[in-house]
Design a protein around this motif. Structure first.
Motif, PDB file in Angstrom:
ATOM      1  N   CYS A  19       0.840  -1.205   0.000  1.00 60.18           N
ATOM      2  CA  CYS A  19       0.000   0.000   0.000  1.00 60.18           C
ATOM      3  C   CYS A  19       0.876   1.257   0.000  1.00 60.18           C
ATOM      4  O   CYS A  19       0.615   2.211  -0.739  1.00 60.18           O
ATOM      5  N   TRP A  24      -0.552   5.021  -1.365  1.00 56.34           N
ATOM      6  CA  TRP A  24      -1.853   5.207  -0.754  1.00 56.34           C
ATOM      7  C   TRP A  24      -1.681   6.170   0.410  1.00 56.34           C
ATOM      8  O   TRP A  24      -0.625   6.215   1.044  1.00 56.34           O
ATOM      9  N   ALA A  27      -2.280   2.721   4.662  1.00 55.97           N
ATOM     10  CA  ALA A  27      -2.425   1.290   4.387  1.00 55.97           C
ATOM     11  C   ALA A  27      -3.783   0.845   4.914  1.00 55.97           C
ATOM     12  O   ALA A  27      -4.331   1.445   5.836  1.00 55.97           O
ATOM     13  N   PHE A  66      -4.508  -7.095  -3.439  1.00 56.43           N
ATOM     14  CA  PHE A  66      -3.293  -6.361  -3.106  1.00 56.43           C
ATOM     15  C   PHE A  66      -2.162  -6.979  -3.913  1.00 56.43           C
ATOM     16  O   PHE A  66      -2.095  -8.199  -4.048  1.00 56.43           O
TER      17      PHE A  66
END
Length: 117
Positions: A19, A24, A27, A66
């Motif tokens: 992440c 991002w 996370a 993911f």
């Protein structure tokens, strides 16, 4: 390439790092990941997905995958396909319907919505 059940307490650091590598804002919180999930590995982790199960119905749900941003697209495609197949097997083991929603361009046509009965 191998699939194994994920262990959130063990695999969260990998998912969290992915992440961060994708920039991002945050996370995904460890507490929102489901207990049931799949991790695909080929010397290193490639991708992972969780299976959310509603115990009050016969519905399970997979939202997103993911993935390791350092893996090339061909290898990632194969790993994602294997991951989805393994999630499907987990849903079938418990005789649940499976709803999958993905927005991965290379898998979009095949997996925008998939329900197993």
């Amino acid at each position: 390439m191998q699939a194994r059940k994920w262990i959130v307490s063990k695999d969260y650091s990998t998912i969290s790092n992915w992440c961060k590598q994708y920039d991002w804002d945050n996370a995904i919180p460890k507490e929102v990941l489901p207990k049931v999930g799949i991790m695909i590995i080929d010397k290193e982790p490639i991708c992972a997905a969780g299976l959310f199960i509603d115990k009050t119905s016969k519905l399970s749900f997979m939202w997103g995958i993911f993935s390791n941003p350092k893996v090339n697209k061909i290898k990632l495609y194969r790993a994602m396909k294997l991951c989805i197949d393994e999630i499907e097997k987990e849903a079938k083991k418990i005789n649940f319907l499976l709803f999958i929603l993905l927005q991965v361009k290379m898998l979009y046509i095949n997996y925008i919505i998939k329900i197993n009965i």
